[in-house]
Design a protein around this motif. Structure first.
Motif, short mmCIF file in Angstrom:
data_model
loop_
_atom_site.label_atom_id
_atom_site.label_comp_id
_atom_site.label_asym_id
_atom_site.label_seq_id
_atom_site.Cartn_x
_atom_site.Cartn_y
_atom_site.Cartn_z
N UNK A 79 0.83 -1.20 0.00
CA UNK A 79 0.00 0.00 0.00
C UNK A 79 0.86 1.25 0.00
N UNK A 80 1.90 1.26 0.83
CA UNK A 80 2.80 2.43 0.87
C UNK A 80 3.53 2.60 -0.45
N UNK A 86 1.99 6.76 -6.70
CA UNK A 86 0.96 7.71 -7.11
C UNK A 86 1.37 9.16 -6.83
N UNK A 87 1.96 9.38 -5.65
CA UNK A 87 2.41 10.74 -5.32
C UNK A 87 3.53 11.18 -6.24
N UNK A 88 4.43 10.25 -6.62
CA UNK A 88 5.51 10.59 -7.54
C UNK A 88 4.94 10.97 -8.91
N UNK A 89 3.93 10.21 -9.38
CA UNK A 89 3.31 10.54 -10.66
C UNK A 89 2.66 11.93 -10.60
N UNK A 90 2.01 12.26 -9.49
CA UNK A 90 1.39 13.58 -9.37
C UNK A 90 2.44 14.68 -9.36
N UNK A 91 3.55 14.44 -8.63
CA UNK A 91 4.61 15.46 -8.61
C UNK A 91 5.22 15.64 -9.99
N UNK A 92 5.48 14.51 -10.68
CA UNK A 92 6.04 14.61 -12.03
C UNK A 92 5.07 15.33 -12.96
N UNK A 245 1.32 6.19 -16.94
CA UNK A 245 1.76 5.58 -15.69
C UNK A 245 0.77 5.86 -14.56
N UNK A 246 0.21 7.08 -14.53
CA UNK A 246 -0.75 7.42 -13.48
C UNK A 246 -2.02 6.58 -13.60
N UNK A 247 -2.51 6.40 -14.84
CA UNK A 247 -3.68 5.55 -15.02
C UNK A 247 -3.39 4.12 -14.60
N UNK A 248 -2.20 3.65 -14.97
CA UNK A 248 -1.83 2.29 -14.58
C UNK A 248 -1.72 2.17 -13.06
N UNK A 249 -1.15 3.21 -12.42
CA UNK A 249 -1.03 3.19 -10.96
C UNK A 249 -2.41 3.24 -10.30
N UNK A 250 -3.31 4.09 -10.83
CA UNK A 250 -4.67 4.15 -10.28
C UNK A 250 -5.38 2.81 -10.41
N UNK A 256 -5.76 -3.24 -5.89
CA UNK A 256 -5.22 -3.57 -4.56
C UNK A 256 -6.28 -3.32 -3.48
N UNK A 257 -7.00 -2.21 -3.57
CA UNK A 257 -8.04 -1.94 -2.59
C UNK A 257 -9.15 -3.00 -2.64
N UNK A 258 -9.46 -3.45 -3.85
CA UNK A 258 -10.47 -4.51 -3.98
C UNK A 258 -9.99 -5.80 -3.32
N UNK A 259 -8.72 -6.14 -3.60
CA UNK A 259 -8.16 -7.36 -2.99
C UNK A 259 -8.10 -7.20 -1.46
N UNK A 260 -7.73 -6.02 -0.99
CA UNK A 260 -7.65 -5.80 0.45
C UNK A 260 -9.02 -5.92 1.10
N UNK A 261 -10.05 -5.34 0.44
CA UNK A 261 -11.40 -5.45 0.99
C UNK A 261 -11.88 -6.89 0.97
N UNK A 262 -11.49 -7.63 -0.07
CA UNK A 262 -11.88 -9.04 -0.13
C UNK A 262 -11.25 -9.84 1.02
#
Length: 510
Positions: A79-80, A86-92, A245-250, A256-262
């Protein structure tokens, strides 16, 4: 003595009554204290049971939360990592957008500079026209001098302190070599045009220098613009890559969130039920006074809500009613099936009787059984007949059109033959007139030759006139020959008869 005894008994009775009263008061007080104590103990027991229930629920929730914590701890690292990505993609993306904005601002500035230089060039052109004059006879030559490229020595501006690397020096040497090669192709100034004012020529030279300076400045600006365009294109490509890359990361974060919730949904939870909600109690001894307890295992039991249980119970009644209706419908269908089967058997029997009657009729009429399907197939189809009629109609129309076109062609052939005859008669007239003109010229020449004059000057004039006339005659005859050759070629193509010179000469003799 009797009075004393009575008084003593009265006192004793009074003391006894007072003691009984005190005893009753003490017993009532003791009873109140005991009831108060019992009520306090009962309330404390209730509070204790409630606290124990809360503690038990808290322990169960703690176990559930602990399992969730373990699950989240296992997924924390990924998750981290996804959050950092994601934060790196936003900064870039922010940095790229800032660079793109700066590049666009620079392009806008360069565009404004180019427009300014173009305006100055127009001003310079206007100044040139003012100096030279629109009606000047030397305008073309001076304009050529103004537009001509000449050799210029590179001047180094004073006050500029720039350090160049060896690579840049090499590039400058190569550019200087190329510019020298270009300068070899340029011509030097040859001076002012003849009759032109020297001051005007020098003014034109100064204006040319300014124009060349402006062209060099424009070239530098164009180079800077090209570099900015390349940079802008690269930044746009980087923006597209970062967006991808941002779309792929999203998408990865969403997955990942779906798997975590499962995984969190797979954690077993604990909840409390009231005793009235439990319907699976069983008797241990099986007796009437035996206590009911929960079974040792609950694997075969299901948790239901009260509404769900009532719905299931009502559904049982509905299913029973539906089963009765289906059975009644099935019986009715069976009765209908038997009726339809009897009707089918009677219809089949009727068809067999008609078939036997049909065969008997064919045997009486033809002496054998004839297949009517074969006869129908061999007979012409209605569609085929319609198509045949249409084809005959179309053939008749086309035949009529062909006859009309043949008549038109025959008419055109007759007109062409008539025009050919007229053209041939005209050609014969042209040939006969040409020969008559030649005979007249020969007779005229003979007469002129027989005339003798002592003065030689008229003879010279006559000879010159004769030469001119002969030249005109030759030109005319050459034109007639060319016309006749064209007509002969035309008749050869058309296949007509050609009247040659021999035939034209023989015609008068006959």
């Amino acid at each position: 003595i009797d009075k004393q005894d009575a008084l003593g008994r009265a006192v004793a009775e009074e003391a006894h009554a007072r003691l009984w009263h005190d005893k009753a008061q003490l017993e009532e007080h003791i009873r109140q204290v005991i009831d108060t104590f019992n009520n306090a103990v009962a309330s404390i027991e209730k509070e204790k049971a409630k606290l124990e229930s809360d503690l038990k629920n808290a322990d169960m929730k703690l176990l559930v939360l602990y399992d969730e914590l373990l699950t989240l701890s296992e997924l924390e690292e990924k998750d981290e990592a996804l959050l950092k990505k994601a934060s790196k993609c936003k900064q870039d993306k922010t940095a790229i957008m800032h660079q793109i904005k700066e590049c666009q601002d620079q392009l806008g500035e360069k565009k404004a500079e180019i427009e300014q230089w173009y305006n100055e060039e127009q001003t310079l052109q206007t100044e040139f026209m003012d100096v030279v004059g629109e009606s000047s006879p030397h305008l073309g030559a001076l304009l050529k001098i103004y537009k001509k490229k000449v050799k210029r020595s590179k001047r180094k501006k004073m006050g500029e302190e720039e350090e160049f690397d060896e690579d840049e020096d090499d590039e400058e040497e190569e550019s200087e070599m190329e510019s020298d090669e270009d300068d070899d192709e340029m011509e030097d100034d040859v001076g002012p045009p003849p009759g032109c004012d020297v001051q005007v020529y020098e003014s034109v030279i100064d204006l040319r220098e300014k124009r060349l300076d402006m062209e060099e400045a424009l070239q530098d600006i164009q180079k800077a613009v090209e570099e900015l365009k390349k940079t802008h294109k690269n930044l746009l490509n980087d923006e597209k890559r970062i967006d991808k890359e941002q779309k792929q990361t999203d998408a990865e974060i969403q997955q990942f969130q779906t798997d975590k919730q499962r995984k969190l949904n797979q954690v077993q939870i604990v909840f409390a039920l009231r005793l009235s909600q439990v319907q699976c109690l069983s008797d241990e001894d099986g007796g009437a006074g035996a206590s009911e307890r929960l079974p040792p295992e609950l694997n075969k039991h299901v948790v239901f809500t009260q509404d769900g249980l009532h719905k299931l119970m009502s559904r049982i009644t509905e299913l029973r009613q539906e089963i009765r209706e289906v059975k009644a419908g099935h019986k009715q269908l069976q009765r209908d099936f038997r009726v339809r089967k009897k009707e089918k058997n009677s219809a089949m029997q009727h068809i067999e009787d008609l078939q036997a009657k049909f065969q008997d009729i064919q045997m009486l009429k033809f002496g054998q059984v004839v297949d009517l399907d074969v006869i129908e197939r061999s007979a012409p189809d209605k569609i085929v007949q319609d198509l045949r009629e249409r084809s005959l109609t179309v053939e008749g129309d086309n035949r009529q059109k062909v006859i009309e076109w043949e008549k038109r062609i025959e008419k055109q052939k007759k007109e062409m033959a008539k025009l050919t005859c007229e053209n041939t008669s005209l050609m014969e007239q042209i040939v006969s007139m040409g020969y008559s003109q030649m005979q007249l010229d020969a007779a005229l020449n003979a007469r002129i030759a027989n005339v003798t004059v002592n003065d030689t000057e008229p003879l010279v004039e006559l000879r010159e006139m004769e030469q001119e006339r002969m030249k005109d005659l030759l030109a005319l005859q050459s034109k007639e020959i060319a016309t006749l050759q064209a007509e002969i070629n035309l008749f050869r193509k058309k296949g007509g008869h050609i009247y040659t010179t021999v035939t034209a000469n023989r015609t008068p003799a006959r």
